[in-house]
Design a protein around this motif. Structure first.
Motif, PDB file in Angstrom:
ATOM      1  N   LYS A  25       0.891  -1.204  -0.085  1.00 11.15           N
ATOM      2  CA  LYS A  25       0.106   0.044  -0.054  1.00 11.15           C
ATOM      3  C   LYS A  25       0.724   1.416  -0.008  1.00 11.15           C
ATOM      4  O   LYS A  25       1.483   1.591   0.842  1.00 11.15           O
ATOM      5  CB  LYS A  25      -0.663   0.038   1.009  1.00 11.15           C
ATOM      6  N   ASN A  69       0.796   5.201  -1.037  1.00 11.64           N
ATOM      7  CA  ASN A  69      -0.302   6.305  -1.139  1.00 11.64           C
ATOM      8  C   ASN A  69       0.635   7.281  -2.122  1.00 11.64           C
ATOM      9  O   ASN A  69       1.757   7.284  -2.082  1.00 11.64           O
ATOM     10  CB  ASN A  69      -0.566   7.040   0.214  1.00 11.64           C
ATOM     11  N   SER A 124       2.752  10.284   4.806  1.00 13.39           N
ATOM     12  CA  SER A 124       1.919   9.060   4.923  1.00 13.39           C
ATOM     13  C   SER A 124       2.860   7.929   5.510  1.00 13.39           C
ATOM     14  O   SER A 124       3.923   7.808   5.211  1.00 13.39           O
ATOM     15  CB  SER A 124       2.031   8.706   3.304  1.00 13.39           C
ATOM     16  N   ASP A 179       2.584   4.306   5.637  1.00 12.32           N
ATOM     17  CA  ASP A 179       2.081   3.066   4.953  1.00 12.32           C
ATOM     18  C   ASP A 179       3.257   2.249   4.489  1.00 12.32           C
ATOM     19  O   ASP A 179       4.102   2.504   5.191  1.00 12.32           O
ATOM     20  CB  ASP A 179       1.214   3.665   3.475  1.00 12.32           C
TER      21      ASP A 179
END
Length: 197
Positions: free
Chosen positions: A44, A46, A62, A64
């Protein structure tokens, strides 16, 4: 022991781009290197929003799976990126990951920090194109990769491009397999290369 980060940008596992990378890794496995292979499609990641958080704080806003890839960049001696060509450049999955390397640009140029400047690190780009051979087929990807490897401070040592994979899949190309095996086996000492098959 040298550490290798091998990133697969293709969304198709076990197909042309993945096979191309495996040919290279088969040669690298002849050495006592630690290999960390990551499929970007499984992560994942972003998109970069251009928020400039990394220009003020030594981190990306972010939280992730990119954090594990950052760790790979920070701790690897050899970084290999394998990606298919879509519309004359790297595909979206790959480009999304590259855009998140803004963190490294900001670290060096906004925050004025040192990052791997005096370390010997190697970067290699592998790419597949479905269309028949054309001299400019991979040109759109080269500038992107140049800036990517500069951002993470790896010496952009080589390109290996293969065309016409729609008609002749990579796993049928024994010449390519043998050539990449030799490149992989000598990856640390090989001179700069640009090969288009």
């Amino acid at each position: 022991m040298k550490k290798v980060l091998a990133l697969v940008g293709s969304p198709r596992k076990g197909k042309n781009t993945d096979n191309l990378l495996e040919f290279l890794l088969d040669g690298i496995r002849e050495n006592d290197y630690e290999i960390n292979k990551i499929y970007l499609i499984d992560k994942k990641i972003n998109p970069c929003t251009g928020c400039d958080y990394c220009g003020k704080i030594e981190a990306c806003v972010s939280k992730d799976d990119m954090s594990s890839i950052y760790e790979g960049f920070d701790n690897s001696d050899i970084i290999i990126l394998a990606a298919p060509i879509y519309f004359n450049s790297v595909n979206g999955v790959t480009k999304n990951m590259i855009d998140r390397c803004q963190k490294y640009w900001s670290l060096k140029y906004s925050l004025g920090k040192q990052y791997k400047r005096n370390e010997e690190r190697t970067g290699v780009f592998l790419a597949t194109g479905g269309a028949p051979f054309a001299y400019n087929q991979f040109n759109g990807s080269i500038a992107v990769m140049d800036y990517f490897f500069k951002a993470i401070n790896a010496n952009y040592k080589g390109n290996y491009f293969i065309s016409n994979t729609d008609e002749e899949p990579v796993d049928k190309r024994l010449d390519v397999k043998e050539e990449l095996y030799e490149i992989g086996k000598n990856i640390w000492n090989i001179k700069d290369f640009y090969l288009h098959r």
